[in-house]
Design a protein around this motif. Structure first.
Motif, PDB file in Angstrom:
ATOM      1  N   TYR A 131       0.838  -1.203   0.000  1.00 25.39           N
ATOM      2  CA  TYR A 131       0.000   0.000   0.000  1.00 25.39           C
ATOM      3  C   TYR A 131       0.869   1.247   0.000  1.00 25.39           C
ATOM      4  O   TYR A 131       1.631   1.484   0.934  1.00 25.39           O
ATOM      5  CB  TYR A 131      -0.888  -0.019   1.248  1.00 25.39           C
ATOM      6  N   TYR A 136      -1.794 -10.786  -8.918  1.00 24.06           N
ATOM      7  CA  TYR A 136      -3.066 -10.339  -9.477  1.00 24.06           C
ATOM      8  C   TYR A 136      -3.250 -10.829 -10.903  1.00 24.06           C
ATOM      9  O   TYR A 136      -4.367 -11.162 -11.317  1.00 24.06           O
ATOM     10  CB  TYR A 136      -3.179  -8.815  -9.400  1.00 24.06           C
ATOM     11  N   PRO A 186      -4.825  -5.266 -12.608  1.00 21.58           N
ATOM     12  CA  PRO A 186      -5.896  -4.303 -12.338  1.00 21.58           C
ATOM     13  C   PRO A 186      -5.890  -3.161 -13.346  1.00 21.58           C
ATOM     14  O   PRO A 186      -4.824  -2.731 -13.807  1.00 21.58           O
ATOM     15  CB  PRO A 186      -5.560  -3.800 -10.932  1.00 21.58           C
ATOM     16  N   THR A 201      -4.685   1.064 -10.037  1.00 20.67           N
ATOM     17  CA  THR A 201      -4.362   1.014  -8.605  1.00 20.67           C
ATOM     18  C   THR A 201      -4.106   2.410  -8.052  1.00 20.67           C
ATOM     19  O   THR A 201      -3.852   2.559  -6.860  1.00 20.67           O
ATOM     20  CB  THR A 201      -3.124   0.138  -8.333  1.00 20.67           C
ATOM     21  N   SER A 202      -4.171   3.434  -8.923  1.00 21.19           N
ATOM     22  CA  SER A 202      -3.950   4.806  -8.479  1.00 21.19           C
ATOM     23  C   SER A 202      -4.787   5.742  -9.344  1.00 21.19           C
ATOM     24  O   SER A 202      -4.916   5.537 -10.561  1.00 21.19           O
ATOM     25  CB  SER A 202      -2.468   5.179  -8.589  1.00 21.19           C
ATOM     26  N   THR A 252      -2.309   1.611 -13.335  1.00 16.36           N
ATOM     27  CA  THR A 252      -1.739   0.631 -12.397  1.00 16.36           C
ATOM     28  C   THR A 252      -0.224   0.754 -12.329  1.00 16.36           C
ATOM     29  O   THR A 252       0.457   0.772 -13.363  1.00 16.36           O
ATOM     30  CB  THR A 252      -2.127  -0.794 -12.829  1.00 16.36           C
ATOM     31  N   ASP A 262       1.193  -0.524  -9.000  1.00 17.75           N
ATOM     32  CA  ASP A 262       1.484  -1.304  -7.788  1.00 17.75           C
ATOM     33  C   ASP A 262       1.344  -2.800  -8.091  1.00 17.75           C
ATOM     34  O   ASP A 262       0.432  -3.213  -8.813  1.00 17.75           O
ATOM     35  CB  ASP A 262       0.517  -0.925  -6.669  1.00 17.75           C
ATOM     36  N   THR A 273      -9.492  -5.164  -7.064  1.00 21.38           N
ATOM     37  CA  THR A 273      -9.602  -3.713  -7.060  1.00 21.38           C
ATOM     38  C   THR A 273     -11.041  -3.331  -7.431  1.00 21.38           C
ATOM     39  O   THR A 273     -11.929  -4.171  -7.388  1.00 21.38           O
ATOM     40  CB  THR A 273      -8.575  -3.103  -8.028  1.00 21.38           C
ATOM     41  N   HIS A 293      -3.814   5.699  -3.853  1.00 15.82           N
ATOM     42  CA  HIS A 293      -3.606   4.347  -4.370  1.00 15.82           C
ATOM     43  C   HIS A 293      -4.598   3.406  -3.699  1.00 15.82           C
ATOM     44  O   HIS A 293      -5.114   3.692  -2.617  1.00 15.82           O
ATOM     45  CB  HIS A 293      -2.192   3.844  -4.046  1.00 15.82           C
ATOM     46  N   LEU A 321      -3.042  -3.413  -2.411  1.00 14.73           N
ATOM     47  CA  LEU A 321      -3.099  -4.761  -2.969  1.00 14.73           C
ATOM     48  C   LEU A 321      -2.912  -5.750  -1.825  1.00 14.73           C
ATOM     49  O   LEU A 321      -2.018  -5.574  -0.997  1.00 14.73           O
ATOM     50  CB  LEU A 321      -2.014  -4.970  -4.021  1.00 14.73           C
TER      51      LEU A 321
END
Length: 432
Positions: free
Chosen positions: A80, A334, A350, A353-354, A362, A364, A380, A401, A404
């Motif tokens: 994170y 993921y 995903p 992620t942000s 994404t 992360d 997500t 963010h 995950l």
């Protein structure tokens, strides 16, 4: 790497009775509404949010389909980027659509803590931490121990790692200051753990916040390459223990750097170093207005892009070698566990992620090596929900963010490592 006494901390849980405390010192998105409407929706998100309440950000666990390699020992790892308080204040232009109350640290600290403790991960890797002691107080009371490495230079944030003391024992820790090898002020952490209920089950966890600057692809590669090399060395030292690398890699799933991580090599001379991370193609209007493609090789008339010998040396370790390699065989948890079509995109990663006013994508990941397999991941959220929220942070998410979280199990094909030291033979090697 050696660490400043004022920038590196190791704090053990107050509930631990087994140790004395140590202190040293994005993808092709598909929507059912016209693209123009989506962009207008993004621009007018503040108005939209005041006309109707934003949607709840709800996340669900997604189970792996193949569990034939599972073993009984399972553990969860969270990664994170929590958005440093100073960064949130200094880059307020990224959060123009976000109510000010969602940006204040005191509130975000509570939300982030609720998120983490609600998911109950065994190991937590955080990036952009500039209030470590405040978070540590919360995590220690919840049964975790922690370590911290602040970035060098003028930055006040760094990387932090927490682990449940009733689940894992720390065997060895190493902090990496990339400045020591000429790779900017970023830092990373490596920790070797042993499961409390199974001395033969060991795990190496890495935590990194890769350089942000999109123009310095060679530095990003150098940082990842060095972290992977150090992880391999520690893994071999502790009986070829499996590896998890967590963090904000500041590179998209379509990028050359993602290819480097997933395939263990990259011919850098076939890429433009300023496009190597894919970040420049992730402004919200760009993402919503065009189909995104892989940032593949871009070849000039003479067949080679312009890299200086120094840049090649930073990226590959040898100015005469165009191939960057790392020693780990990595997969993304993921990408391995199939998620919803509304949340996944290129490479099954995903879609995002942000999300803030200048980025939607994404960056992360939770990478893992042979010897362990993911059994489930915390999926997500859909792009439409993020758009309706108007950006991050929001009511239920304390950062820009998304965290995950992945559950892993040791593969039944993984040979249990030979004990390197007898129990009680020597104290753990702590180099924080």
């Amino acid at each position: 790497m050696a660490s400043s006494a004022y920038s590196s901390w190791l704090v053990l849980s107050s509930t631990s009775t087994k140790h004395k405390p140590f202190f040293s010192v994005p993808s092709c998105f598909k929507f059912n509404v016209p693209i123009a409407s989506q962009i207008q929706w993004h621009s007018d998100s503040y108005t939209q949010r005041n006309l109707r309440p934003p949607p709840e950000i709800k996340r669900h666990w997604v189970e792996a389909s193949d569990k034939s390699l599972d073993s009984p020992e399972r553990f969860t790892v969270a990664s994170y980027n929590i958005l440093g308080d100073r960064n949130a204040s200094q880059h307020s232009d990224l959060y123009v659509n976000i109510p000010s109350r969602y940006i204040k640290w005191d509130r975000r600290k509570r939300v982030i803590s609720d998120e983490l403790l609600g998911w109950d991960p065994d190991i937590v890797c955080l990036q952009e931490v500039d209030k470590y002691l405040e978070l540590s107080d919360i995590m220690v009371k919840a049964g975790y121990a922690g370590s911290y490495q602040r970035r060098t230079g003028d930055s006040v944030d760094g990387c932090a790692m927490f682990w449940k003391t009733d689940k894992f024992r720390l065997l060895e820790g190493e902090n990496i200051q990339f400045k020591d090898i000429g790779l900017r002020d970023n830092v990373a952490q490596l920790s070797v753990f042993e499961m409390c209920e199974s001395y033969s089950r060991r795990l190496l966890v890495g935590n990194i916040h890769v350089l942000y600057n999109p123009n310095r692809g060679e530095v990003k590669l150098g940082q990842i390459r060095f972290l992977s090399s150090r992880a391999r060395c520690l893994s071999e030292k502790w009986g070829n223990t499996p590896v998890v690398l967590a963090g904000d890699f500041n590179s998209t799933p379509q990028s050359g750097i993602y290819k480097f991580l997933s395939s263990s090599e990259l011919n850098v001379k076939l890429y433009d170093k300023k496009e190597l991370s894919g970040q420049k193609r992730c402004r919200p209007a760009q993402v919503l207005g065009e189909n995104k493609e892989t940032v593949g090789p871009v070849v000039t008339l003479d067949g080679l892009l312009c890299w200086t010998d120094e840049e090649i040396k930073i990226a590959t370790g040898d100015s005469q070698c165009h191939l960057a390699v790392h020693p780990l065989k990595l997969n993304s948890s993921y990408a391995t566990v199939n998620g919803s079509t509304s949340t996944r995109g290129f490479n099954d990663e995903p879609l995002a992620t942000s999300y803030h006013s200048k980025f939607l994508g994404t960056v992360d990941y939770l990478w893992y090596s042979d010897g362990i397999v993911p059994t489930r991941v915390l999926d997500t959220v859909s792009i439409s929900d993020l758009l309706r929220a108007g950006g991050l942070p929001c009511k239920k998410v304390g950062s820009d963010h998304l965290a995950l979280v992945s559950e892993f199990t040791f593969s039944v094909t993984n040979n249990e490592p030979t004990d390197i030291m007898a129990v009680g033979e020597a104290a753990p090697a702590i180099r924080y």
